[in-house]
Design a protein around this motif. Structure first.
Motif, PDB file in Angstrom:
ATOM      1  N   GLU A   1      26.567 -40.907 -36.158  1.00  0.00           N
ATOM      2  CA  GLU A   1      27.989 -41.241 -36.190  1.00  0.00           C
ATOM      3  C   GLU A   1      28.300 -42.268 -35.099  1.00  0.00           C
ATOM      4  O   GLU A   1      27.887 -42.105 -33.947  1.00  0.00           O
ATOM      5  N   ILE A   2      29.007 -43.310 -35.480  1.00  0.00           N
ATOM      6  CA  ILE A   2      29.352 -44.395 -34.551  1.00  0.00           C
ATOM      7  C   ILE A   2      30.867 -44.562 -34.542  1.00  0.00           C
ATOM      8  O   ILE A   2      31.471 -44.883 -35.576  1.00  0.00           O
ATOM      9  N   GLU A   3      31.466 -44.335 -33.407  1.00  0.00           N
ATOM     10  CA  GLU A   3      32.915 -44.509 -33.267  1.00  0.00           C
ATOM     11  C   GLU A   3      33.271 -45.995 -33.316  1.00  0.00           C
ATOM     12  O   GLU A   3      32.634 -46.823 -32.669  1.00  0.00           O
ATOM     13  N   GLY A   4      34.310 -46.325 -34.089  1.00  0.00           N
ATOM     14  CA  GLY A   4      34.716 -47.724 -34.212  1.00  0.00           C
ATOM     15  C   GLY A   4      35.479 -48.238 -33.002  1.00  0.00           C
ATOM     16  O   GLY A   4      35.266 -49.369 -32.566  1.00  0.00           O
ATOM     17  N   HIS A   5      36.384 -47.431 -32.467  1.00  0.00           N
ATOM     18  CA  HIS A   5      37.229 -47.824 -31.331  1.00  0.00           C
ATOM     19  C   HIS A   5      37.941 -49.155 -31.592  1.00  0.00           C
ATOM     20  O   HIS A   5      38.102 -49.975 -30.684  1.00  0.00           O
ATOM     21  N   HIS A   6      38.377 -49.376 -32.812  1.00  0.00           N
ATOM     22  CA  HIS A   6      39.052 -50.631 -33.149  1.00  0.00           C
ATOM     23  C   HIS A   6      40.376 -50.785 -32.411  1.00  0.00           C
ATOM     24  O   HIS A   6      40.838 -51.911 -32.187  1.00  0.00           O
ATOM     25  N   ASP A   7      40.950 -49.661 -32.008  1.00  0.00           N
ATOM     26  CA  ASP A   7      42.230 -49.739 -31.301  1.00  0.00           C
ATOM     27  C   ASP A   7      42.105 -50.413 -29.939  1.00  0.00           C
ATOM     28  O   ASP A   7      43.092 -50.914 -29.404  1.00  0.00           O
ATOM     29  N   TRP A   8      40.881 -50.442 -29.387  1.00  0.00           N
ATOM     30  CA  TRP A   8      40.681 -51.066 -28.085  1.00  0.00           C
ATOM     31  C   TRP A   8      40.919 -52.573 -28.123  1.00  0.00           C
ATOM     32  O   TRP A   8      41.225 -53.177 -27.098  1.00  0.00           O
ATOM     33  N   ILE A   9      40.712 -53.193 -29.273  1.00  0.00           N
ATOM     34  CA  ILE A   9      40.930 -54.640 -29.370  1.00  0.00           C
ATOM     35  C   ILE A   9      42.111 -54.972 -30.274  1.00  0.00           C
ATOM     36  O   ILE A   9      42.334 -56.143 -30.595  1.00  0.00           O
ATOM     37  N   ALA A  10      42.853 -53.949 -30.697  1.00  0.00           N
ATOM     38  CA  ALA A  10      43.992 -54.183 -31.598  1.00  0.00           C
ATOM     39  C   ALA A  10      44.974 -55.221 -31.067  1.00  0.00           C
ATOM     40  O   ALA A  10      45.468 -56.058 -31.837  1.00  0.00           O
ATOM     41  N   PRO A  11      45.268 -55.241 -29.750  1.00  0.00           N
ATOM     42  CA  PRO A  11      46.215 -56.250 -29.254  1.00  0.00           C
ATOM     43  C   PRO A  11      45.700 -57.687 -29.387  1.00  0.00           C
ATOM     44  O   PRO A  11      46.488 -58.629 -29.347  1.00  0.00           O
ATOM     45  N   TYR A  12      44.391 -57.834 -29.539  1.00  0.00           N
ATOM     46  CA  TYR A  12      43.809 -59.187 -29.581  1.00  0.00           C
ATOM     47  C   TYR A  12      43.193 -59.495 -30.953  1.00  0.00           C
ATOM     48  O   TYR A  12      42.522 -60.517 -31.123  1.00  0.00           O
ATOM     49  N   ALA A  13      43.393 -58.621 -31.930  1.00  0.00           N
ATOM     50  CA  ALA A  13      42.666 -58.718 -33.194  1.00  0.00           C
ATOM     51  C   ALA A  13      42.892 -60.036 -33.921  1.00  0.00           C
ATOM     52  O   ALA A  13      42.043 -60.482 -34.698  1.00  0.00           O
ATOM     53  N   ASN A  14      44.041 -60.690 -33.683  1.00  0.00           N
ATOM     54  CA  ASN A  14      44.327 -61.950 -34.369  1.00  0.00           C
ATOM     55  C   ASN A  14      43.984 -63.174 -33.545  1.00  0.00           C
ATOM     56  O   ASN A  14      44.231 -64.302 -33.983  1.00  0.00           O
ATOM     57  N   ASP A  15      43.422 -62.972 -32.347  1.00  0.00           N
ATOM     58  CA  ASP A  15      42.930 -64.109 -31.574  1.00  0.00           C
ATOM     59  C   ASP A  15      41.762 -64.745 -32.314  1.00  0.00           C
ATOM     60  O   ASP A  15      40.965 -64.052 -32.967  1.00  0.00           O
ATOM     61  N   ARG A  16      41.637 -66.031 -32.181  1.00  0.00           N
ATOM     62  CA  ARG A  16      40.695 -66.799 -33.005  1.00  0.00           C
ATOM     63  C   ARG A  16      39.257 -66.267 -32.921  1.00  0.00           C
ATOM     64  O   ARG A  16      38.587 -66.071 -33.946  1.00  0.00           O
ATOM     65  N   ASP A  17      38.734 -65.994 -31.728  1.00  0.00           N
ATOM     66  CA  ASP A  17      37.348 -65.547 -31.599  1.00  0.00           C
ATOM     67  C   ASP A  17      37.117 -64.205 -32.276  1.00  0.00           C
ATOM     68  O   ASP A  17      36.093 -63.989 -32.932  1.00  0.00           O
ATOM     69  N   LEU A  18      38.073 -63.295 -32.134  1.00  0.00           N
ATOM     70  CA  LEU A  18      37.927 -61.992 -32.774  1.00  0.00           C
ATOM     71  C   LEU A  18      38.098 -62.079 -34.285  1.00  0.00           C
ATOM     72  O   LEU A  18      37.475 -61.326 -35.037  1.00  0.00           O
ATOM     73  N   ARG A  19      38.929 -62.995 -34.743  1.00  0.00           N
ATOM     74  CA  ARG A  19      39.051 -63.188 -36.203  1.00  0.00           C
ATOM     75  C   ARG A  19      37.718 -63.629 -36.787  1.00  0.00           C
ATOM     76  O   ARG A  19      37.341 -63.204 -37.888  1.00  0.00           O
ATOM     77  N   ILE A  20      37.005 -64.490 -36.063  1.00  0.00           N
ATOM     78  CA  ILE A  20      35.693 -64.933 -36.537  1.00  0.00           C
ATOM     79  C   ILE A  20      34.712 -63.767 -36.560  1.00  0.00           C
ATOM     80  O   ILE A  20      33.947 -63.600 -37.521  1.00  0.00           O
ATOM     81  N   ILE A  21      34.716 -62.939 -35.518  1.00  0.00           N
ATOM     82  CA  ILE A  21      33.811 -61.787 -35.476  1.00  0.00           C
ATOM     83  C   ILE A  21      34.112 -60.820 -36.612  1.00  0.00           C
ATOM     84  O   ILE A  21      33.202 -60.330 -37.300  1.00  0.00           O
TER      85      ILE A  21
END
Length: 411
Positions: A310-330
């Protein structure tokens, strides 16, 4: 796939198209044209890491690039050997061809739906490398005193060779887990059928042996044509078998998830490196920010993926930056199969690609992932770059491949 495989495929296609007419030149230029799409790797030299990631296997790997560039490449090769055919009769044909290459690549790059930095610099470097290929081959011919008296052929024949060698490159890449943006610039989605590893010796080695055998035969002979054709047939049969394996393993994954009561929103499978026997599977939980990872070997006695990690996603940790260009590419690159974990540096987070699974047992260890990026959250927009292992995180490749080999032999 790897560069050697693409050279072999391009050379075999070149021989199939023009081998009877131009001899070894067909293999030479087939191999060269087969690697042209990968000139996009030179984006690394003049742009930022995330632009280079998005640019690789993008427009240069598209059908549009093959269609638009093949006539220019074919005309260039035709003139290189003294031909006078073609739509351009001017004495300035070489600058004109380079300009066409530059403009097609520039326009195609700007039409990409993903934001890329330093496009003019990227296109300039790729164009210069393209020109240097002709200079290099010409220099070798000059040093040898232009000994090759093989007849030339028309520019349309060279165009067909160039198109065949260029277009088969992204088509083969579509079968890998990495995939390719074959429909650029019309669509940004990456086509990845996930049936073969990016390097598979069982595909490449027999193909290479048969190509070298064909190369040793007399130009234009029936035996040479048959041996070269055998290489194309054998490699295609193996590729077809990887498709059969894919559907077989996909069925095993879905049955395992159902038996274990795991409700998955999405799943992805793919062969591990250098083989088509041991497969990785990742499932995205339908209700929680959680992923399940496991492996299955075709030699396993029981048809099931086990055990699950089982691997925790922890997507909430980057939620404030999710639409920044580098993270959109990832997020686009990983198809949203990613997790976030802390690093030794408090200001950085690690975002890891989960499509390729783990190379260690601990999902909270930053060194457990094949593809990962460090994200600097102290700047806005955030910056990301591919993670490099530190001195205490060196991977023992012998141990890694040893464990893969033992697991591939089955449970």
């Amino acid at each position: 796939m790897d560069s050697l495989t693409q050279i072999v495929l391009g050379a075999a296609v070149g021989e199939a198209v023009l081998g009877r007419k131009v001899g070894n030149r067909a293999m030479l230029w087939g191999g060269i044209c087969g690697t042209l799409p990968d000139l996009d790797v030179f984006a690394n030299t003049v742009s930022d890491p995330m632009s280079a990631l998005a640019y690789h296997r993008a427009f240069t790997h598209s059908l549009a690039f093959a269609v638009l560039i093949a006539p220019a490449v074919g005309l260039a090769i035709h003139r290189f050997y003294g031909g006078r055919e073609g739509p351009i009769k001017s004495r300035w044909i070489w600058p004109a061809l380079l300009l066409e290459f530059f403009v097609v690549l520039l326009v195609g790059s700007y039409l990409m739906p993903i934001e890329i930095y330093n496009i003019p610099q990227i296109v300039t470097v790729i164009t210069l490398v393209f020109a240097s290929i002709f200079l290099g081959v010409g220099g070798i011919r000059w040093l040898r005193g232009f000994p090759d008296k093989t007849p030339n052929t028309g520019w349309l024949g060279w165009t067909l060779l160039a198109f065949g060698a260029i277009v088969t490159h992204p088509l083969l890449d579509c079968f890998t887990a990495y995939g390719t943006q074959i429909f650029q610039p019309l669509a940004k989605s990456r086509v990845a059928w996930n049936t073969i590893s990016v390097a598979d010796p069982l595909y490449t080695i027999p193909f290479l042996v048969l190509l070298l055998w064909a190369r040793s035969q007399v130009r234009g002979s029936v035996k040479r044509a048959w041996v070269n054709r055998a290489g194309l047939i054998v490699s295609s049969i193996y590729l077809a078998l990887t498709v059969v394996n894919y559907f077989n393993v996909e069925d095993v994954l879905h049955r395992t998830l159902a038996a274990d009561g795991i409700e998955a929103e999405a799943t992805i499978i793919g062969p591990t490196i250098l083989n088509n026997v041991l497969w990785s599977g990742t499932a995205k939980d339908a209700n929680k920010d959680l992923y399940y990872f496991s492996q299955y070997s075709l030699f396993d006695e029981e048809r099931r993926f086990e055990p699950w990690t089982e691997i925790e996603g922890h997507h909430d940790w980057i939620a404030p930056y999710a639409n920044d260009r580098d993270l959109r590419i990832i997020r686009w690159f990983t198809k949203d199969y990613y997790n976030v974990i802390p690093t030794d540096t408090a200001a950085y987070l690690q975002v890891a690609d989960l499509r390729y699974g783990l190379i260690a047992e601990d999902p909270n260890d930053p060194a457990s992932y094949i593809f990962a990026w460090q994200v600097d959250t102290t700047v806005h927009p955030v910056r990301a770059w591919q993670r490099s292992a530190g001195p205490d995180e060196d991977v023992d490749m012998g141990d890694l491949f040893g464990r893969l080999w033992e697991r591939a032999k089955g449970r």
